[in-house]
Design a protein around this motif. Sequence first.
Motif, mmCIF file in Angstrom:
data_model
loop_
_atom_site.group_PDB
_atom_site.id
_atom_site.type_symbol
_atom_site.label_atom_id
_atom_site.label_comp_id
_atom_site.label_asym_id
_atom_site.label_seq_id
_atom_site.Cartn_x
_atom_site.Cartn_y
_atom_site.Cartn_z
ATOM 1 N N THR A 113 2.642 -6.281 9.766
ATOM 2 C CA THR A 113 2.636 -5.072 8.942
ATOM 3 C C THR A 113 3.939 -4.309 9.115
ATOM 4 O O THR A 113 4.464 -4.160 10.221
ATOM 5 C CB THR A 113 1.451 -4.169 9.316
ATOM 6 O OG1 THR A 113 0.246 -4.883 9.080
ATOM 7 C CG2 THR A 113 1.457 -2.890 8.501
ATOM 8 N N ILE A 117 1.020 5.397 0.290
ATOM 9 C CA ILE A 117 0.235 6.476 0.886
ATOM 10 C C ILE A 117 0.783 7.833 0.442
ATOM 11 O O ILE A 117 1.977 8.128 0.605
ATOM 12 C CB ILE A 117 0.251 6.402 2.427
ATOM 13 C CG1 ILE A 117 -0.221 5.019 2.891
ATOM 14 C CG2 ILE A 117 -0.627 7.495 3.026
ATOM 15 C CD1 ILE A 117 -1.621 4.672 2.509
ATOM 16 N N PHE A 139 5.615 -0.575 8.261
ATOM 17 C CA PHE A 139 5.423 0.826 7.876
ATOM 18 C C PHE A 139 6.781 1.348 7.413
ATOM 19 O O PHE A 139 7.702 1.519 8.218
ATOM 20 C CB PHE A 139 4.901 1.646 9.052
ATOM 21 C CG PHE A 139 3.524 1.253 9.513
ATOM 22 C CD1 PHE A 139 2.404 1.952 9.073
ATOM 23 C CD2 PHE A 139 3.350 0.180 10.370
ATOM 24 C CE1 PHE A 139 1.129 1.588 9.498
ATOM 25 C CE2 PHE A 139 2.078 -0.185 10.804
ATOM 26 C CZ PHE A 139 0.966 0.518 10.359
ATOM 27 N N ILE A 181 0.850 -1.187 0.000
ATOM 28 C CA ILE A 181 0.000 0.000 0.000
ATOM 29 C C ILE A 181 0.881 1.231 0.000
ATOM 30 O O ILE A 181 1.787 1.357 0.834
ATOM 31 C CB ILE A 181 -0.921 0.013 1.237
ATOM 32 C CG1 ILE A 181 -1.698 -1.304 1.344
ATOM 33 C CG2 ILE A 181 -1.877 1.194 1.199
ATOM 34 C CD1 ILE A 181 -2.423 -1.478 2.649
ATOM 35 N N ALA A 221 -6.133 3.535 5.207
ATOM 36 C CA ALA A 221 -5.422 2.318 4.809
ATOM 37 C C ALA A 221 -5.307 1.349 5.971
ATOM 38 O O ALA A 221 -5.512 0.136 5.807
ATOM 39 C CB ALA A 221 -4.033 2.683 4.289
ATOM 40 N N ILE A 270 3.098 -0.944 4.251
ATOM 41 C CA ILE A 270 2.514 0.360 3.963
ATOM 42 C C ILE A 270 3.664 1.302 3.650
ATOM 43 O O ILE A 270 4.483 1.615 4.524
ATOM 44 C CB ILE A 270 1.674 0.868 5.146
ATOM 45 C CG1 ILE A 270 0.482 -0.053 5.379
ATOM 46 C CG2 ILE A 270 1.205 2.297 4.901
ATOM 47 C CD1 ILE A 270 -0.415 0.358 6.529
#
Length: 469
Positions: free
Chosen positions: A78, A30, A80, A28, A41, A56
Amino acid sequence: RRNLCAMYRRSWLLTLLVSAHALGRREIWIDPTVEGSLEDAVNKLAATAPRGAATIHLLPGRHRIRQPLYLGPSHSGTRFLGHGKVVISGAIEVGAPGNGGKNVTAWSVVGPANCSGCSEIWRAAIPTGLDSRQFYVNGNRANRTWVAFPAGGVKDPMGSTISAPLPNAVDWTHNVTAIELVYRGAQSAGSQWQESRCPVASIQSGENLKATQTCAADYCEATACPICGANQTNPITSTCRTGPPSGQGLVNKTGHYPNPGGGSVVCPEATPVCFGYVLDHSWGTCTPRSTPTHTTVTVAQPCVYNGNIKVGGAQALHIPAYVENVFELLGSDMGHPGEFFLDSRAGYVYYVPRAGETVKNTVGHVPATEFLVKSTNAANLNFSNITFEHATWLRPSSPWGFVDVQAGWTLACEVGDPCSAGSGEGPNEAFETPAALSFIAATSVFFFNCTFQHLGSNGIGFFSRTQIG
């Protein structure tokens, strides 16, 4: 056009999320210029994807979040990942448009400033009801207005009310309950590292609570109002003025009263503290001492109660060192450059600029959330190349204030609760300072090349049942 672009970006984001999920991977990306896209999200990831690896990607810029990023079991795994200079900020931006400056309100000059080194008072609109204890201007923290608590203050035994020569304080009417008293630990008790603060409940004009305040140089202690007979020659229980009142010459510099019956009355030495009375120029009479206007400050409960159950009486709340967050001090002759006042009720932030700051080059950030990340029961989280900034902590603004124990803990007892600073067992006894990034029951949380700054509480907090990888 902006709305169409925003709709396109959100559609692109959702399409990428769905297609990546269909391919068995989740990547994803952003865009920081689409406000709310990061929270969206995170929420969609929780709602649409099973547990598994996900990344992300945060494009360069300031990603402003309107609420904390809530991470749970479905976010496990996840990552980041920041690309370039990436900031996750919980602030509302005011002033000159900066990085990602949508919904920015401009500064307006509302009046001159009279303090040394000051020029003007600025104001910018913020959402009504928004509260924050911090304000940052061009990357630097601004100070709340403050003034030193004057010498000569006295308190009742519990410290619930304090009397002090603060004659102007009765005019501090704009938002009395936003004013705070800042207490420093006593150096003699070895607790000078402590700093507590209590909100003010009310301010009223009045005389000092006890007749024991520091007085002018020409007054001395009087333990009683002395009435002198014509032939009294015995020492009296008071010390004397060092100069004659009303030109009558009652007291000479050697500390003796001339006695109308002959001889003199010896006036013993004493600490120059006033009891509230001085000898009048008429022999043998006594009148109330003329004192400067005093102000009675009532301190909020249960902050005072907690301040009196601290371990060790020498560490309890005594006389404040400072008065803080007074609207009327902003730009006054007692003010300073770089100070601000946030008026939550009216929806404005006021600021006195520092040297070199103009309405065109000054960007302010008001932290609008207490947390940036709140995680419960998540595992294998990874944060890389991200700056986390701009969060506040509002509990010290509550009637509990912040009664410093140590290690970031504060007492949180209700009035009358049989609690103590030493036990910390009950839920209403001691309260730990939270963290802008809070993890509960987390497993394997990693941070790489991250920065934590401009936060009103702790940076990262790992709480119960957390295992750090």
